[in-house]
Motif scaffolding. Structure first.
Motif, PDB file in Angstrom:
ATOM      1  N   GLY A 259       0.811  -1.213   0.000  1.00  0.00           N
ATOM      2  CA  GLY A 259       0.000   0.000   0.000  1.00  0.00           C
ATOM      3  C   GLY A 259       0.842   1.259   0.000  1.00  0.00           C
ATOM      4  N   LYS A 260       1.918   1.253   0.780  1.00  0.00           N
ATOM      5  CA  LYS A 260       2.791   2.430   0.836  1.00  0.00           C
ATOM      6  C   LYS A 260       3.489   2.664  -0.500  1.00  0.00           C
ATOM      7  N   ASN A 261       3.845   1.581  -1.183  1.00  0.00           N
ATOM      8  CA  ASN A 261       4.483   1.748  -2.488  1.00  0.00           C
ATOM      9  C   ASN A 261       3.494   2.292  -3.515  1.00  0.00           C
ATOM     10  N   HIS A 262       2.257   1.776  -3.477  1.00  0.00           N
ATOM     11  CA  HIS A 262       1.220   2.329  -4.363  1.00  0.00           C
ATOM     12  C   HIS A 262       1.031   3.822  -4.075  1.00  0.00           C
ATOM     13  N   ALA A 263       0.951   4.134  -2.786  1.00  0.00           N
ATOM     14  CA  ALA A 263       0.703   5.524  -2.388  1.00  0.00           C
ATOM     15  C   ALA A 263       1.783   6.457  -2.918  1.00  0.00           C
ATOM     16  N   LYS A 264       3.027   5.969  -2.967  1.00  0.00           N
ATOM     17  CA  LYS A 264       4.138   6.782  -3.485  1.00  0.00           C
ATOM     18  C   LYS A 264       3.842   7.242  -4.908  1.00  0.00           C
ATOM     19  N   TYR A 265       3.361   6.332  -5.740  1.00  0.00           N
ATOM     20  CA  TYR A 265       3.058   6.682  -7.130  1.00  0.00           C
ATOM     21  C   TYR A 265       1.799   7.533  -7.240  1.00  0.00           C
ATOM     22  N   PHE A 266       0.802   7.224  -6.453  1.00  0.00           N
ATOM     23  CA  PHE A 266      -0.436   8.003  -6.496  1.00  0.00           C
ATOM     24  C   PHE A 266      -0.182   9.423  -5.997  1.00  0.00           C
TER      25      PHE A 266
END
Length: 817
Positions: A259-266
């Motif tokens: 989730g944190k990695n997704h959030a980085k891109y979002f």
């Protein structure tokens, strides 16, 4: 120097090949996101990739849908990994035994389980192209398995509909037709089943074929790509509570990592998202939970859009949401998932091994007794999940008794089924068999009870000790012991299960006349219960191949048919008695369209065509008024929201048809359309309400409302098994109650009902909701003139998995007159 030049040339050729791979837009001939791609075009693109990059792409067809569309999986990884693919798989599966040496992450991406959540398949094509070109480094330590479209029938239904009704250019006004699918939406599969609720129950052909390959791989990470309402931002893991207690700390923590990695891109793109809300990890038959209970980090990703969004739509805040936007979001989380998994391949393998180490569950064995047909039906499900089981021996087993709800014992024999948690699939066994799953939070997305002993109608104990068992034979073992001869006056068989119902349906379709016994009887030293089928030579003199057909069908259905040389019984009623009546070959219709729920209609449709194998006429609400109901014996009204569908004229016609001998089977919400205010006798049951409103904080309102609902809880009901609607049942039935609507007892014909003070044996039921269903009807029959109205308040066909409820429907069709 020569070696260096060779390596350089190889790298150049590889890079050139990668650059030459056509993108989805280049291959399809239109910019991805400007059209909805039909399923055959999607297949074409994946076949193209497999042909152009055979060292890195492998395409496998694992089955086909009801409408004959292919189901496919695509394996993509580095050339070195693909050359070693089978060894990687074998070593990975050895990890379930603690002995594997796999070092690669296995990532499975599932797209488009709901057909009108159509961005998923589009995003899958962009994702694999990116993995083969710009992000190929991710594949050094990962094998990615892509299912581009779990539900091709639903996807094409939506795509074809949208292409028919869209404006040109597309219209972003939400009021435009292209944003309003009709009743027959693309969400579900051919039979209107929700495939995202079928991973554990495997009622649908797509699920049955997919699970075979899934169990061949058991990935480390599984993502199920979805869409939600147009105005919702993107959702990704970590999931909401409740988490089932078997979910490991690592599985929870890795969701946070992802989730944190997704959030980085979002965050970098300014895209909105939310986590830890709505979508929990509890009900076992989802595309995130089922993989989780098999050792994966299972997740749902939800993009705003669904069938409403089309190619573009204005949201409530005035933004334009396009298909291209939706593709970008799913594309980003898909790549991010592979990226994180590849970087953590070593950790994923280590934790996967730990998951499959013997877990210290409270119950070590589940021991089940019951009708052989029901045991065989459960064995078939266990075989599909590769769950091991054995047969017991003469003795007893102590533990939690499912029937009594307390400690007790069960007499065991060589026919007792024993399922232990001491096996590879032990965690899944616990989840599917446990008497009552522990809820960490009662705010949940789906039903909260599903225990298989209740669902299959079997007597069971959950034991804290390991019960020894012998290796089980396969289902239907032993062959048929039928004694079928031209010398017999009659042939008799029992009535206890859906196998019996299928046998009867086949007899009727083949022109064999059958009688049913309305009283227990014994003849020539053998005893038979109510509902037993009696097939006499005298009734079938018209059929020259009577005996050969009976033999063929008894073998086909594995039915033990007993011969009798006489119709003169030792006890009970003789075969010529008025209590031994002919089974009418019923002509049956079901209502479809607007008033009915697609899911509830689909359950009936599938029951007839794929389970009972008996003809059914589908009558749509648009032309029902033109149909002469006198051509039919039975009309089934599926659950739904009928509103004022049955106006005064329609209701009068319906009542007149029933009075003349017709039979209505009213299910769930359909009962509201014909209840006591409309001329039939059934009446709603209302609980007393507290007239004093008590102030409470706004944030507590949602939880306070939980008191009013039932989220799929199991209740123990009383059964009048002397009534034809309950032939083949004992004195109790465990019903899956899906809502808090209650109905009063009928004056007569209360076949299955809750007694006063009944509490759920499993699952969540709010305190106020329990008052509404306390002392209420479950299944009942009202005699109305010469016909009947059969009320099914609870749904015995729910999602096709509540096996023990299905005989009630068969009884309604063949036993109730």
């Amino acid at each position: 120097m020569t070696r260096f030049l060779f390596s350089l040339c190889t790298l150049f050729v590889f890079s050139l090949t990668a650059q030459q791979l056509k993108s989805p837009s280049e291959f399809l001939g239109y910019e991805l996101g400007s059209e909805f791609t039909r399923h055959h075009e999607v297949v074409d693109y994946y076949e193209y990739l497999a042909k152009e990059a055979p060292d890195r792409v492998k395409l496998t067809f694992y089955g086909q849908t009801n409408e004959r569309r292919p189901l496919l999986l695509v394996f993509v990884s580095s050339a070195a990994n693909m050359a070693n693919l089978e060894n990687i798989r074998n070593e990975h599966l050895k990890n379930t035994e603690g002995t594997g040496s796999n070092s690669k992450a296995i990532v499975w991406l599932s797209y488009n389980v709901h057909g009108n959540e159509s961005v998923s398949t589009e995003a899958s094509m962009k994702t694999i192209h990116e993995l083969l070109t710009n992000k190929k480094a991710y594949l050094d330590d990962a094998v990615v398995i892509i299912d581009p479209c779990i539900n091709p029938d639903g996807r094409d239904r939506y795509s074809n509909w949208y292409n028919q009704y869209k404006n040109n250019p597309y219209q972003v006004d939400p009021n435009s037709k292209e944003h309003h699918e009709g009743w027959w939406s693309g969400r579900s599969n051919h039979y209107m089943f929700d495939l995202n609720r079928d991973w554990a129950w495997l009622t649908q052909v797509e699920s049955q074929q997919r699970i075979k390959v899934y169990n061949d791989w058991l990935p480390h990470v599984h993502v199920d790509f979805h869409e939600q309402g147009v105005d919702e931002p993107y959702y990704f893991a970590p999931a909401a509570e409740p988490y089932h207690e078997v979910i490991t700390n690592f599985q929870r923590d890795f969701q946070v990592t992802l989730g944190k990695n997704h959030a980085k891109y979002f965050d970098a793109n300014g895209w909105f998202y939310f986590t830890k809300e709505i979508f929990d990890l509890f009900y076992p038959s989802y595309g995130d939970t089922y993989p989780t209970y098999n050792g994966a980090v299972g997740m749902t990703y939800e993009q705003g859009g669904s069938g409403e969004a089309g190619l573009g739509i204005i949201t409530k805040i005035g933004d334009t949401l396009t298909l291209k936007d939706r593709i970008a979001h799913h594309f980003t989380t898909g790549l991010s998932t592979v990226e994180v998994s590849s970087k953590n391949a070593e950790k994923l393998n280590a934790e996967f091994q730990k998951f499959y180490k013997n877990r210290n569950f409270k119950y070590k064995s589940y021991v089940l007794n019951g009708d052989t047909d029901k045991i065989d039906a459960l064995k078939s499900l266990l075989d599909s999940h590769r769950i091991e089981y054995g047969m017991g021996s003469n003795g007893s087993a102590k533990g939690y008794n499912y029937n009594t709800g307390g400690n007790g014992s069960l007499t065991t024999s060589e026919n007792s089924l024993v399922v232990s948690t001491n096996q590879t699939k032990g965690t899944l066994v616990k989840v599917l068999f446990e008497p009552s799953a522990k809820l960490s939070d009662s705010l949940t997305y789906d039903i909260t009870a599903w225990s298989l002993p209740y669902a299959y109608g079997l007597d069971a104990v959950a034991s804290t000790t390991l019960i020894p068992s012998n290796k089980a034979q396969g289902t239907d073992a032993g062959g048929v012991l039928s004694n079928i001869s031209t010398d017999h006056y009659a042939h008799i068989t029992d009535w206890n299960s859906m196998r019996d119902a299928r046998f009867l349906a086949d007899l009727l379709k083949n022109g064999i006349r059958v009688r049913r016994a309305h009283h227990p009887f014994s003849v020539e030293g053998r005893s038979f219960d109510r509902g037993s089928l009696i097939i006499t030579k005298g009734d079938n003199q018209h059929k020259a191949d009577f005996i050969s057909t009976l033999r063929t069908l008894s073998t086909k259905h594995n039915k033990n048919v007993v011969g009798s040389s006489t119709g003169f019984v030792d006890s009970g009623k003789d075969f010529g008695s008025e209590y031994v009546q002919m089974v009418v070959e019923p002509k049956i219709a079901v209502l479809s369209g607007g008033p009915t729920s697609t899911l509830r209609f689909g359950e009936i449709w599938h029951f007839f065509e794929q389970q009972l194998h008996y003809p059914l006429t589908v009558i749509d609400e648009e032309y029902m008024h033109e149909v002469d109901l006198n051509d039919y014996h039975i009309l089934i009204l599926p659950g739904g929201g009928y509103g004022d569908f049955f106006n005064e004229e329609k209701l009068a016609q319906l009542k007149d048809w029933v009075k003349k001998g017709g039979k209505i089977i009213a299910m769930g919400g359909a009962i509201n359309a014909i209840d006591g205010e409309k001329g039939f006798s059934i009446k709603k049951k209302e609980a007393e309400k507290d007239s004093i409103n008590k102030p409470m904080p706004h944030e507590n309102v949602q939880r306070e409302q939980l008191k009013q609902i039932i989220t799929g809880a199991i209740f123990k009901a009383k059964v009048d098994n002397t009534h034809p609607l309950a032939y083949g049942y004992g004195s109790q039935y465990f019903t899956l109650k899906l809502g808090s609507k209650g109905y009063q007892y009928l004056e007569n014909g209360n076949v299955v009902y809750l007694e006063e003070g009944t509490k759920p044996v499993s699952g969540f039921a709010g305190s106020e909701a329990q008052k509404k269903v306390d002392g209420s009807l479950i299944f009942g029959v009202e005699q109305f003139g010469q016909g009947q109205v059969i009320y099914m308040v609870d749904n015995p066909l729910f999602r096709g998995f509540w096996e023990n409820g299905k005989l009630f429907m068969a009884n309604a069709l063949f036993m109730v007159d």
